[in-house]
Structure formats: C-alpha cells, structure tokens
Design a protein around this motif. Structure first.
Motif, PDB file in Angstrom:
ATOM      1  N   CYS A  13       0.844  -1.198   0.000  1.00 57.08           N
ATOM      2  CA  CYS A  13       0.000   0.000   0.000  1.00 57.08           C
ATOM      3  C   CYS A  13       0.874   1.241   0.000  1.00 57.08           C
ATOM      4  O   CYS A  13       2.105   1.167   0.092  1.00 57.08           O
ATOM      5  N   ILE A  14       0.233   2.385  -0.103  1.00 61.65           N
ATOM      6  CA  ILE A  14       0.890   3.693   0.034  1.00 61.65           C
ATOM      7  C   ILE A  14       0.425   4.316   1.343  1.00 61.65           C
ATOM      8  O   ILE A  14      -0.782   4.453   1.584  1.00 61.65           O
ATOM      9  N   LEU A  15       1.377   4.684   2.198  1.00 55.26           N
ATOM     10  CA  LEU A  15       1.044   5.269   3.492  1.00 55.26           C
ATOM     11  C   LEU A  15       1.209   6.784   3.475  1.00 55.26           C
ATOM     12  O   LEU A  15       2.173   7.310   2.901  1.00 55.26           O
ATOM     13  N   SER A  16       0.309   7.458   4.151  1.00 56.24           N
ATOM     14  CA  SER A  16       0.417   8.897   4.350  1.00 56.24           C
ATOM     15  C   SER A  16       1.456   9.173   5.438  1.00 56.24           C
ATOM     16  O   SER A  16       1.918   8.256   6.116  1.00 56.24           O
ATOM     17  N   PRO A  17       1.841  10.447   5.635  1.00 55.56           N
ATOM     18  CA  PRO A  17       2.800  10.764   6.714  1.00 55.56           C
ATOM     19  C   PRO A  17       2.334  10.302   8.097  1.00 55.56           C
ATOM     20  O   PRO A  17       3.157  10.017   8.961  1.00 55.56           O
ATOM     21  N   ASP A  18       1.003  10.210   8.308  1.00 56.06           N
ATOM     22  CA  ASP A  18       0.516   9.707   9.591  1.00 56.06           C
ATOM     23  C   ASP A  18       0.188   8.215   9.526  1.00 56.06           C
ATOM     24  O   ASP A  18      -0.558   7.696  10.357  1.00 56.06           O
ATOM     25  N   LEU A  19       0.767   7.533   8.517  1.00 61.39           N
ATOM     26  CA  LEU A  19       0.765   6.066   8.406  1.00 61.39           C
ATOM     27  C   LEU A  19      -0.618   5.481   8.157  1.00 61.39           C
ATOM     28  O   LEU A  19      -0.960   4.388   8.627  1.00 61.39           O
ATOM     29  N   ILE A  20      -1.424   6.181   7.365  1.00 62.58           N
ATOM     30  CA  ILE A  20      -2.747   5.712   6.960  1.00 62.58           C
ATOM     31  C   ILE A  20      -2.688   5.342   5.475  1.00 62.58           C
ATOM     32  O   ILE A  20      -2.183   6.125   4.661  1.00 62.58           O
ATOM     33  N   PRO A  21      -3.183   4.151   5.061  1.00 59.14           N
ATOM     34  CA  PRO A  21      -3.187   3.782   3.641  1.00 59.14           C
ATOM     35  C   PRO A  21      -3.949   4.801   2.789  1.00 59.14           C
ATOM     36  O   PRO A  21      -5.033   5.259   3.174  1.00 59.14           O
ATOM     37  N   LEU A  22      -3.351   5.154   1.652  1.00 64.92           N
ATOM     38  CA  LEU A  22      -3.901   6.182   0.773  1.00 64.92           C
ATOM     39  C   LEU A  22      -4.571   5.565  -0.460  1.00 64.92           C
ATOM     40  O   LEU A  22      -4.205   4.470  -0.898  1.00 64.92           O
ATOM     41  N   PRO A  23      -5.523   6.278  -1.054  1.00 66.70           N
ATOM     42  CA  PRO A  23      -6.148   5.811  -2.297  1.00 66.70           C
ATOM     43  C   PRO A  23      -5.212   6.030  -3.480  1.00 66.70           C
ATOM     44  O   PRO A  23      -4.150   6.659  -3.346  1.00 66.70           O
ATOM     45  N   PRO A  24      -5.589   5.537  -4.666  1.00 66.64           N
ATOM     46  CA  PRO A  24      -4.748   5.709  -5.853  1.00 66.64           C
ATOM     47  C   PRO A  24      -4.426   7.171  -6.153  1.00 66.64           C
ATOM     48  O   PRO A  24      -5.190   8.083  -5.818  1.00 66.64           O
ATOM     49  N   HIS A  25      -3.245   7.342  -6.757  1.00 67.84           N
ATOM     50  CA  HIS A  25      -2.777   8.625  -7.312  1.00 67.84           C
ATOM     51  C   HIS A  25      -2.271   9.622  -6.275  1.00 67.84           C
ATOM     52  O   HIS A  25      -1.844  10.727  -6.641  1.00 67.84           O
ATOM     53  N   LEU A  26      -2.287   9.268  -4.999  1.00 68.91           N
ATOM     54  CA  LEU A  26      -1.716  10.139  -3.975  1.00 68.91           C
ATOM     55  C   LEU A  26      -0.354   9.591  -3.561  1.00 68.91           C
ATOM     56  O   LEU A  26      -0.198   8.391  -3.329  1.00 68.91           O
ATOM     57  N   GLN A  27       0.635  10.494  -3.455  1.00 64.40           N
ATOM     58  CA  GLN A  27       1.988  10.041  -3.143  1.00 64.40           C
ATOM     59  C   GLN A  27       2.183   9.851  -1.646  1.00 64.40           C
ATOM     60  O   GLN A  27       1.684  10.611  -0.827  1.00 64.40           O
ATOM     61  N   GLY A  28       2.927   8.819  -1.325  1.00 63.09           N
ATOM     62  CA  GLY A  28       3.285   8.543   0.054  1.00 63.09           C
ATOM     63  C   GLY A  28       4.389   7.510   0.099  1.00 63.09           C
ATOM     64  O   GLY A  28       5.112   7.312  -0.886  1.00 63.09           O
ATOM     65  N   GLU A  29       4.519   6.812   1.220  1.00 70.47           N
ATOM     66  CA  GLU A  29       5.569   5.818   1.393  1.00 70.47           C
ATOM     67  C   GLU A  29       5.023   4.421   1.092  1.00 70.47           C
ATOM     68  O   GLU A  29       3.967   4.039   1.594  1.00 70.47           O
ATOM     69  N   ILE A  30       5.754   3.668   0.293  1.00 71.68           N
ATOM     70  CA  ILE A  30       5.356   2.298  -0.021  1.00 71.68           C
ATOM     71  C   ILE A  30       5.584   1.427   1.213  1.00 71.68           C
ATOM     72  O   ILE A  30       6.636   1.487   1.852  1.00 71.68           O
ATOM     73  N   ALA A  31       4.572   0.611   1.537  1.00 70.45           N
ATOM     74  CA  ALA A  31       4.661  -0.291   2.684  1.00 70.45           C
ATOM     75  C   ALA A  31       4.181  -1.671   2.270  1.00 70.45           C
ATOM     76  O   ALA A  31       3.428  -1.824   1.308  1.00 70.45           O
ATOM     77  N   VAL A  32       4.606  -2.685   3.019  1.00 72.39           N
ATOM     78  CA  VAL A  32       4.295  -4.070   2.666  1.00 72.39           C
ATOM     79  C   VAL A  32       4.081  -4.885   3.934  1.00 72.39           C
ATOM     80  O   VAL A  32       4.668  -4.594   4.980  1.00 72.39           O
TER      81      VAL A  32
END
Length: 499
Positions: free
Chosen positions: A333-352
């Motif tokens: 998934c893609i995480l926001s700075p507060d570590l919440i999974p983001l929807p498509p097309h928003l940039q964040g940190e890749i997590a697994v």
C-alpha cells in the motif's frame, strides 16, 4: 511438497530439501561454470546433512549464527543449505562491503564458527573477532541428532548496506525465507522445467532468495555464475539453456551497450529477464527489448522482505513500463505521513506486509519499532503512488530526496532524463550542500566508449526534459559509478567522489 499460488510454503528449508531429494533426487538442481560438477537434489541433501551434523557436533545451539564468507559457486550453495538444514542462522557476509563493515557484521552476529572460502581466508583473519574460528576439520564419524525445526525458527541473517550508518542485521525465519522464494515463483510462473541464470552474488538478497531459494520452491534448477560478465552473459545463457535470468538495471544497460547479441536459440528459449534492486529507466528497458527481443519484467524488493514484493505480470499480461508492478504473495500500500493507507494517485511511502517480511533487526529494537507500523506494515522508505489497476510507481527514496529551495526533487527524474540519451550507460543524480538553496542538484554518468557528449550537453538534455530548476548544475563524467554487491549504484558515495 506442492506450490500453491495463494498459500505460502509450509515447513522448513530442511523439509523442502528432503522432499526434493526423495521425489527429484537425480535431477540437477544447481549447475556451475567453473568446472565444478552439478549438484543434484540428492547430492545437495547429502552435503547439507553432513555439514549440519558437523556443526551440531560442535555443540552449537539451534538458531546460532554461522558466518558464511563464500563467493558464488558450489561450495557457497553447500554451505548455505548445510547451515539451514542444521537449524542454524545462516549469516551470509557481503564480501565487498569493506573491512570495517565486514568486521562489524562478524562481531555483531556473535557467531563463533565461520565457513570461509579459500580466497577469503586473509580477509577473515584480518577482520574477524578473536572468538570466531574457521571450520576446517572434517569432523568425526558421529551422526548427532539434528535440532528439531519449526517454520518460525531463525534461518537467515543478512546485513543491509549501511549507507545511513551501521549496517542492520535483517533476521528471516524459515517461513519468510521460503516465502521469499515463493513470491517470484508465483509471479513468474516458475516450474520444474525452468532454469534460471544467477549472475548476482548470493550474499545479496536478490541472488539468494529470487534465484537460489526459488529453485528449491519451484523444483526448477539454477546455473550459478561466479559473477556477472558482459562478454560471457549470453554464452552462459546458451550453455545453461536458461529460460530466465535475474539482473539489475546497470547490468541491463551494460548488455544494451555491448556489441554482443544472444543466439537465436538463446533468445527463443528465454521466457523473460527480470530486473530488480533499483528502478529501471523506461528508455533503457524499451531499447533492450527492441534490440534483444527478450521481455524484461521489472520488480521491486528489499532485504527486509526476502526480496520481491512487487512484479509486473509476465507477457501476455500487462507490463507497465516505469512501474515495478503489483503485489504478488503479499500486500502493499501507500502510506500517508501519519501512516494511513492512501487511495490511488496520492503520493506517500510504499509499505508491505505478508509472509515474506522479516522478523526483526537483530539486537536493534528501536530500528525494528520504527520500521513497522502498529498494524504490521513494514515501511520501505520508498516514495511512490498506485494507479487504478494496482500498479505501483516509485518516485524516489525518502532519504535520497533532494530538497532545493524547499522543493522536493526525486533523483530518479534526473536519472531517467540522462538515460534518455543512448550514450549513457550509468547515471545517478545526488544532492550537494548549497548556501543559496540548501541543496543543489548534481549528477554523475558513465558514457559508452567513443562518446563525445559533454557535461554541458547532458545538462541541456535535463533542462529540456525537466526545466532548469530540477536540472543538475553539473554532470560529472566518470569511468565508473560506485556500486554495491548487487550492482545498484550507491548515490551516497558520489559527493565525495566528485569533490
């Protein structure tokens, strides 16, 4: 033991090797180009059991680290499986990490026994702690009872590159190690009829899990080269009758710029080539496929995830150039700075998260805690976004972002602009401290022989593609860019090299 597309492998490495020996014992498992005879599954089981008994007879407890300092070859495969078969923690040492990092790893892992190649004896004696000794004796004829193993038991200890401080020791269990061989097996539909070509060092997670362990899980076979050679690569594919290979982007670029081409038989036999460890520039991938007619499957993985977490599907599935693909065998998934999974097309940190994820960093609970979120996501440190089809796109590393005048610039953007010129074999952008902007953009490239490209022309290419603000102030022309054991370019070393 069978491979299921939806369920990671059960059991331990010992269980899987015993099963291969009983069902496919006379089949070649690992082959070599240095004159050493091939290892069948029965050969390997016998060698592994013998070494496991020898280590057990020394009184080593289950899960104890046993250091392995071996270059690619038959002995390295035997040592790896022997340590795993005995229930010990295979501590695979990066032989090109430098004396300080190697000495740190040998001390930190607390092993007292090391399996050392002949060419590595001087290195070992130079940097090893006094409590550690080489295993040199053949041992007696006793056959001690081996430790009982469970999937959750420690199997592998591998140290990260340590580019941001001391190397961290990544601990994998038998379960996560087998899952690391399972994810490429599922993604690439590997079967017992497949034979891979390994040119990456097996003391790197890509070489170890993606090629060595996937052969165990899939029941296929693997031809192991001592190291990558541009001049030998296609001949090795032919000699081994390889159906696939796993490499890194710098290798793909070097092959592209060589004047050697595969034979029609080799080209027709190869189902795919696999790219990992760092992003592959779209222009390089497109040019490689156009010239050699071998599809490249871009992937993504980490030491902490026993290699692969993302992969493009095989043809005729949709491969998206510039993307390492979708999750296979784990969640991403893609995480926001507060570590919440983001929807498509928003940039964040890749997590697994999934069965291939490490247990911990050895003796480093703070780093382990910082890496995992409260709900079990492992933070990769890579920035990116996901599209509506579930494909991930990597835009850079959190720790590699160039912050110029308060604006974040991903080095990959500059890399890809430089790779767009066919004379560029290697490219890497990096930050240089600057009084005006805080940081400024610079880059280094390796050009093909005979190129007349100048630094100024390369800067202009970037300006045309990215605009002046994101473009490097200077592009250094180097004979070689610094690389780690897998062939990944090490940006952190470039500022010092280009002073």
């Amino acid at each position: 033991m069978k491979v299921d597309d939806h369920t990671p492998p059960n059991g331990t490495v010992r269980d899987w090797l015993d099963d291969r020996a009983s069902t496919d014992g006379d089949r070649d498992a690992y082959l070599f180009f240095d004159g050493e005879p091939a290892l069948t599954w029965s050969d390997l089981q016998s060698k592994a059991k013998q070494l496991a008994q020898q280590l057990t007879a020394l009184g080593l407890n289950k899960g104890t680290s046993v250091a392995i300092l071996q270059p690619n070859g038959r002995k390295a495969i035997e040592c790896l499986y022997g340590v795993l078969y005995g229930g010990f923690r295979a501590t695979v040492i990066n032989l090109v990490a430098g004396d300080e990092a190697i000495g740190y790893a040998l001390d930190h892992c607390e092993a007292r026994i090391a399996l050392v190649g002949e060419a590595q004896v001087n290195l070992f004696e130079r940097v090893s702690p006094t409590r550690m000794s080489r295993l040199t004796e053949a041992g007696d004829n006793k056959a001690p009872v081996l430790h009982r193993l469970e999937p959750a038991d420690d199997a592998l200890l591998m140290y990260t590159s340590g580019t941001t401080g001391r190397p961290k020791g990544v601990v994998h269990s038998h379960a996560s190690l087998l899952a690391g061989g399972w994810t490429p097996t599922v993604a690439h539909r590997l079967t017992p009829s497949d034979r891979g070509l390994c040119v990456l060092p097996i003391y790197h997670i890509n070489g170890l899990c993606v090629t060595v362990i996937s052969a165990l899980v899939s029941g296929g076979s693997l031809a192991v080269a001592e190291k990558f050679s541009t001049s030998k690569f296609w001949d090795q594919c032919e000699e081994a009758k390889a159906t696939w290979f796993s490499v890194v982007p710098t290798i793909i670029s070097h092959l592209l710029h060589s004047d050697i081409t595969p034979s029609p038989n080799t080209r027709d036999r190869l189902r795919f080539g696999r790219s990992a460890s760092s992003p592959l520039a779209p222009d390089v991938q497109t040019a490689f496929e156009a010239r050699f007619e071998v599809p490249i499957v871009e992937t993504m993985g980490l030491t902490e995830t026993a290699a692969q977490i993302l992969s493009n599907p095989l043809p005729p599935g949709i491969r998206k150039i510039g993307s390492p693909g979708k999750a296979f065998g784990n969640e991403a998934c893609i995480l926001s700075p507060d570590l919440i999974p983001l929807p498509p097309h928003l940039q964040g940190e890749i997590a697994v998260r999934g069965p291939n994820v490490m247990r911990e960093y050895l003796k480093n609970p703070d780093a382990t805690g910082e890496t995992f979120t409260s709900d079990g996501w492992l933070r990769t440190g890579d920035l990116g976004h996901i599209d509506n089809d579930g494909y991930f796109f990597v835009t850079g590393r959190l720790k590699e972002l160039i912050i110029k005048g308060g604006e974040n610039i991903a080095p990959r953007e500059i890399d890809e602009a430089l790779y767009s010129h066919p004379d560029v074999i290697e490219a890497a952008a990096f930050a240089r401290p600057c009084k005006t902007y805080g940081e400024r953009v610079e880059a280094a490239v390796k050009l093909c022989d005979g190129s007349t490209l100048s630094s100024e022309q390369l800067v202009e290419i970037c300006v045309q593609k990215l605009g002046a603000f994101k473009s490097p102030d200077t592009v250094y022309l180097l004979e070689e860019l610094p690389k780690g054991p897998s062939g990944k370019i090490q940006r952190i070393k470039l500022p010092e090299m280009t002073r």
